[in-house]
Structures are given as C-alpha cells and as structure tokens.
Write an enzyme that holds these catalytic residues in place. Structure first.
Site, PDB file in Angstrom:
ATOM      1  N   ALA A  19       0.877  -1.176   0.000  1.00 13.32           N
ATOM      2  CA  ALA A  19       0.000   0.000   0.000  1.00 13.32           C
ATOM      3  C   ALA A  19       0.913   1.224   0.000  1.00 13.32           C
ATOM      4  O   ALA A  19       2.078   1.147   0.412  1.00 13.32           O
ATOM      5  CB  ALA A  19      -0.877  -0.020   1.234  1.00 13.32           C
ATOM      6  N   GLY A  60       0.717  -4.991   0.985  1.00 11.65           N
ATOM      7  CA  GLY A  60      -0.466  -5.088   0.124  1.00 11.65           C
ATOM      8  C   GLY A  60      -0.224  -5.871  -1.154  1.00 11.65           C
ATOM      9  O   GLY A  60      -1.168  -6.402  -1.751  1.00 11.65           O
ATOM     10  N   GLU A  92      -0.567  -9.408  -0.211  1.00 14.09           N
ATOM     11  CA  GLU A  92      -2.003  -9.590   0.048  1.00 14.09           C
ATOM     12  C   GLU A  92      -2.790  -9.676  -1.260  1.00 14.09           C
ATOM     13  O   GLU A  92      -3.753 -10.440  -1.365  1.00 14.09           O
ATOM     14  CB  GLU A  92      -2.509  -8.437   0.933  1.00 14.09           C
ATOM     15  CG  GLU A  92      -1.925  -8.520   2.347  1.00 14.09           C
ATOM     16  CD  GLU A  92      -2.132  -7.251   3.170  1.00 14.09           C
ATOM     17  OE1 GLU A  92      -1.850  -6.146   2.662  1.00 14.09           O
ATOM     18  OE2 GLU A  92      -2.590  -7.363   4.324  1.00 14.09           O
ATOM     19  N   GLU A 122       4.833  -4.886   7.426  1.00  9.20           N
ATOM     20  CA  GLU A 122       4.078  -3.779   8.036  1.00  9.20           C
ATOM     21  C   GLU A 122       4.509  -3.405   9.448  1.00  9.20           C
ATOM     22  O   GLU A 122       4.521  -2.231   9.804  1.00  9.20           O
ATOM     23  CB  GLU A 122       2.571  -4.095   8.042  1.00  9.20           C
ATOM     24  CG  GLU A 122       1.909  -3.972   6.685  1.00  9.20           C
ATOM     25  CD  GLU A 122       1.936  -5.248   5.873  1.00  9.20           C
ATOM     26  OE1 GLU A 122       2.707  -6.163   6.222  1.00  9.20           O
ATOM     27  OE2 GLU A 122       1.189  -5.330   4.890  1.00  9.20           O
TER      28      GLU A 122
HETATM   29  N1  CAA Z   1       4.582   3.123  -1.027  1.00 10.72           N
HETATM   30  C1  CAA Z   1       4.959   4.260  -1.646  1.00 10.72           C
HETATM   31  N2  CAA Z   1       6.053   4.347  -2.398  1.00 10.72           N
HETATM   32  C2  CAA Z   1       6.804   3.236  -2.535  1.00 10.72           C
HETATM   33  C3  CAA Z   1       6.478   2.020  -1.928  1.00 10.72           C
HETATM   34  C4  CAA Z   1       5.303   1.988  -1.131  1.00 10.72           C
HETATM   35  N3  CAA Z   1       4.874   0.856  -0.538  1.00 10.72           N
HETATM   36  N4  CAA Z   1       7.433   1.113  -2.216  1.00 10.72           N
HETATM   37  C5  CAA Z   1       8.320   1.735  -3.008  1.00 10.72           C
HETATM   38  N5  CAA Z   1       7.950   3.015  -3.200  1.00 10.72           N
HETATM   39  C6  CAA Z   1       8.643   4.048  -3.987  1.00 10.72           C
HETATM   40  C7  CAA Z   1       9.885   4.548  -3.278  1.00 10.72           C
HETATM   41  O1  CAA Z   1       9.574   5.525  -2.313  1.00 10.72           O
HETATM   42  C8  CAA Z   1      10.688   5.109  -4.430  1.00 10.72           C
HETATM   43  O2  CAA Z   1      10.161   6.359  -4.779  1.00 10.72           O
HETATM   44  P1  CAA Z   1      11.175   7.586  -5.155  1.00 10.72           P
HETATM   45  O3  CAA Z   1      11.900   7.107  -6.374  1.00 10.72           O
HETATM   46  O4  CAA Z   1      10.238   8.712  -5.408  1.00 10.72           O
HETATM   47  O5  CAA Z   1      12.062   7.754  -3.975  1.00 10.72           O
HETATM   48  C9  CAA Z   1      10.339   4.140  -5.573  1.00 10.72           C
HETATM   49  O6  CAA Z   1       9.127   3.472  -5.179  1.00 10.72           O
HETATM   50  C10 CAA Z   1      11.404   3.072  -5.787  1.00 10.72           C
HETATM   51  O7  CAA Z   1      11.621   2.427  -4.543  1.00 10.72           O
HETATM   52  P2  CAA Z   1      13.090   2.240  -3.885  1.00 10.72           P
HETATM   53  O8  CAA Z   1      14.011   3.329  -4.337  1.00 10.72           O
HETATM   54  O9  CAA Z   1      12.896   2.051  -2.416  1.00 10.72           O
HETATM   55  O10 CAA Z   1      13.514   0.875  -4.595  1.00 10.72           O
HETATM   56  P3  CAA Z   1      14.547  -0.219  -4.032  1.00 10.72           P
HETATM   57  O11 CAA Z   1      14.776  -1.168  -5.150  1.00 10.72           O
HETATM   58  O12 CAA Z   1      15.726   0.433  -3.400  1.00 10.72           O
HETATM   59  O13 CAA Z   1      13.756  -0.980  -2.860  1.00 10.72           O
HETATM   60  C11 CAA Z   1      11.853  -2.084  -1.883  1.00 10.72           C
HETATM   61  C12 CAA Z   1      12.648  -1.757  -3.177  1.00 10.72           C
HETATM   62  C13 CAA Z   1      12.680  -3.011  -0.995  1.00 10.72           C
HETATM   63  C14 CAA Z   1      10.586  -2.813  -2.318  1.00 10.72           C
HETATM   64  C15 CAA Z   1      11.527  -0.769  -1.136  1.00 10.72           C
HETATM   65  O14 CAA Z   1      10.964   0.160  -2.060  1.00 10.72           O
HETATM   66  C16 CAA Z   1      10.559  -0.940  -0.013  1.00 10.72           C
HETATM   67  O15 CAA Z   1      10.944  -1.413   1.056  1.00 10.72           O
HETATM   68  N6  CAA Z   1       9.282  -0.548  -0.216  1.00 10.72           N
HETATM   69  C17 CAA Z   1       8.283  -0.577   0.817  1.00 10.72           C
HETATM   70  C18 CAA Z   1       7.817  -2.002   1.075  1.00 10.72           C
HETATM   71  C19 CAA Z   1       6.812  -2.022   2.197  1.00 10.72           C
HETATM   72  O16 CAA Z   1       7.109  -1.706   3.335  1.00 10.72           O
HETATM   73  N7  CAA Z   1       5.571  -2.420   1.873  1.00 10.72           N
HETATM   74  C20 CAA Z   1       4.483  -2.471   2.811  1.00 10.72           C
HETATM   75  C21 CAA Z   1       3.679  -1.213   2.749  1.00 10.72           C
HETATM   76  S1  CAA Z   1       2.478  -1.123   4.016  1.00 10.72           S
HETATM   77  C22 CAA Z   1       1.174  -2.036   3.466  1.00 10.72           C
HETATM   78  O17 CAA Z   1       1.193  -2.614   2.390  1.00 10.72           O
HETATM   79  C23 CAA Z   1      -0.014  -2.055   4.377  1.00 10.72           C
HETATM   80  C24 CAA Z   1      -1.076  -3.006   4.028  1.00 10.72           C
HETATM   81  O18 CAA Z   1      -1.031  -4.175   4.324  1.00 10.72           O
HETATM   82  C25 CAA Z   1      -2.291  -2.516   3.402  1.00 10.72           C
END
Ligand code: CAA
Length: 259
Positions: free
Chosen positions: A65, A110, A113, A133
């Site tokens: 998400a 998400g 999920e 999360e």
């Molecule tokens: N939400 C918003 N933006 C996201 C995102 C997310 N979940 N995941 C990645 N992005 C964005 C990053 O902020 C980045 O944007 P910018 O270029 O503007 O900075 C872009 O996507 C590329 O991401 P990274 O530079 O971080 O890419 P990476 O290859 O270095 O890392 C990754 C990849 C390990 C997947 C890392 O992006 C990451 O950890 N993402 C978040 C994963 C996460 O925590 N997901 C759970 C979200 S909470 C949820 O989903 C709740 C639920 O159950 C409903």
C-alpha cells in the site's frame, strides 16, 4: 475504459491485467485501488474473458500500500483505507472466473495480500514476498492477517508477520505461498499456459468448482459437501455437461461453449 495505472490486454479468452505505476513500484494508493476495483468489475462482466492474470510492470508486482498516502492518516482514515483495500481484494477472491497472480518481483505488504486473494500464484525466480508492516508501525491491512495463515499455517504466518522478513520465491514455494516458481523470462508464458489449460475446459464447471472451494473452505465440511452437491447438480443443467460426456462416449474432443 481509460485507466492511468492499469493496462489490460486480452487474447484467447485470457485477460492480462497489469498494474502500471512502476515509478512507485506499483504501490497501491486510493486511485490504483479504485482503478483495480473498476477493472475487476469490467473483466468479471466481459463475456470474452474466462481467466484473468494479474501482474505488475517493472521490477515489482506491488511493493505494498502507498506509504506516502498512509503516513499522516488518523485512526478513522486508516480504517477506511484498509477497508477499501479489503473490499477490492475480497471481490477478486470471490470472483467466479479464475484469477492467476503472475508475481514478477516484489510482492510486499499489500502486494503479497493482492497475490494471496488470487486463486493461484506463479512466481518469477526474482519475486520476493513479505509482510513488512510491523516495521512501519502497522499490521497488514488488506487481509494479510487472515489469508496468510490460511495459506501457510499459523506458525509460519506469525513468523513472517512478526519479523517482517522478506523471503525469496523458492522459500515461498516451499511454504505453500506460491504454486510454482519459474525462470523470470518464462513467467508470462507459464501463466498463459496455466490459463489456457483452464480455458479448454467447461467454464461453468470451472466456476462452480471455484464457488464450491471458496465457500466450502469458509464453513464446516458438512455444509461444504452440501454446497458441492448443489453445484454438482447444477452442472447437469448445462449444455457443456451434455457435450463433455457425449464427446467422451463418442471418443471425440469436446467442444465447449460455456453454456
Ligand atoms: N509506497 C509508496 N512508495 C513506494 C512504496 C510503497 N509501498 N514502495 C516503493 N515506493 C517508492 C519509493 O519511495 C521510491 O520512490 P522515489 O523514487 O520517489 O524515492 C520508488 O518506489 C522506488 O523504490 P526504492 O528506491 O525504495 O527501490 P529499491 O529497489 O531500493 O527498494 C523495496 C525496493 C525493498 C521494495 C523498497 O521500495 C521498499 O521497502 N518498499 C516498501 C515495502 C513495504 O514496506 N511495503 C508495505 C507497505 S504497508 C502495506 O502494504 C499495508 C497493508 O497491508 C495494506
């Protein structure tokens, strides 16, 4: 229908729904969820489609998400956001047409999920799964706390959710989170091959089987077998049942019409 973050391609009674927000690793914000909701309604009604494949553009399936959108939500807004994602994913899960997740890369939060609400999951060897999360101060909110234990068992689900560990496709296959892991370049061919092996059959029977499994798994076995008996009976009111069995007796290939 014009979508900003979704692409749909159709061929041979299979629709490929691609989440297309690669700059944010296909993160699910409200707009993406709304488009997904509409696209699912559209494909559900589309009589030229029997099977749906969901995949992602770029290096992620879905990285979760949208954290930027969630960051400043209050408790009520958080609940509403979670509820909306849950509703869309439940719609996918309850759809009678089979849905295959072709997991091309990160399937986190998400994203994991979303993969779990699909009927089957094929993963690229590059795919990674996890529910990170708790590292953000929240619980999985699009039904991960409910579907992960049902798929992999309570102990493994708790381990993944409490630690936020990210696992490779191979490990995901070992614990039953995905059906099959394939070479990255072969992912869409494999997903299409699976879809076509479903498309060749009697579609009412496939959909009734999907209903029987989905409804049966949520109830006790006595009720489940009643549900199966009703649907088994309904099959005999279809033209495809007559065609399927007549073709067998006449030693020829059945020609199903989906009726
Ligand atoms: N939400 C918003 N933006 C996201 C995102 C997310 N979940 N995941 C990645 N992005 C964005 C990053 O902020 C980045 O944007 P910018 O270029 O503007 O900075 C872009 O996507 C590329 O991401 P990274 O530079 O971080 O890419 P990476 O290859 O270095 O890392 C990754 C990849 C390990 C997947 C890392 O992006 C990451 O950890 N993402 C978040 C994963 C996460 O925590 N997901 C759970 C979200 S909470 C949820 O989903 C709740 C639920 O159950 C409903």
């Amino acid at each position: 229908m014009p979508y900003e973050f979704i692409k749909i391609d159709k061929s041979e009674r299979v629709a490929i729904l691609k989440l297309n927000r690669p700059k944010a690793l296909n993160a699910l914000n409200t707009q993406v969820l709304k488009e997904l909701d509409l696209a699912i309604d559209q494909l559900d009604k589309d009589e030229s489609v029997d099977v749906i494949i969901i995949t992602g553009e770029g290096k992620a399936f879905v990285a979760g998400a949208d954290i930027t959108e969630m960051k400043d939500l209050n408790a009520e807004e958080g609940r509403r956001f979670g509820n909306f994602g849950q509703k869309v994913f439940r719609k996918i899960e309850k759809m009678e047409k089979p849905v295959i997740a072709a997991v091309n890369g990160f399937a986190l939060g998400g994203g994991c999920e979303l993969a779990m609400c699909c009927d089957m999951r094929i993963a690229s060897e590059k795919a990674k799964f996890g529910q990170p999360e708790v590292g953000l101060g929240i619980v999985p909110g699009f039904s991960g706390t409910q579907r992960l234990p049902r798929l992999v068992g309570i102990g493994k689900a708790k381990e993944l959710i409490f630690t936020g560990d990210i696992i490779k496709a191979e490990e995901a296959e070992k614990i039953g989170l995905v059906n099959k892991v394939v070479a990255h370049e072969e992912l869409m061919n494999e997903a299409m091959d699976l879809a076509k092996r479903i498309v060749k059959n009697a579609q009412k029977a496939v959909r009734y089987a999907n209903i029987a499994i989905n409804r049966g798994i949520e109830t006790d076995i006595e009720t489940g077998i009643e549900i199966e008996a009703d649907l088994f009976g309904l099959c005999f009111a279809t033209k495809d049942q007559k065609e399927g069995m007549t073709a067998f007796v006449e030693k020829r290939k059945a020609e199903f019409k989906g009726e």
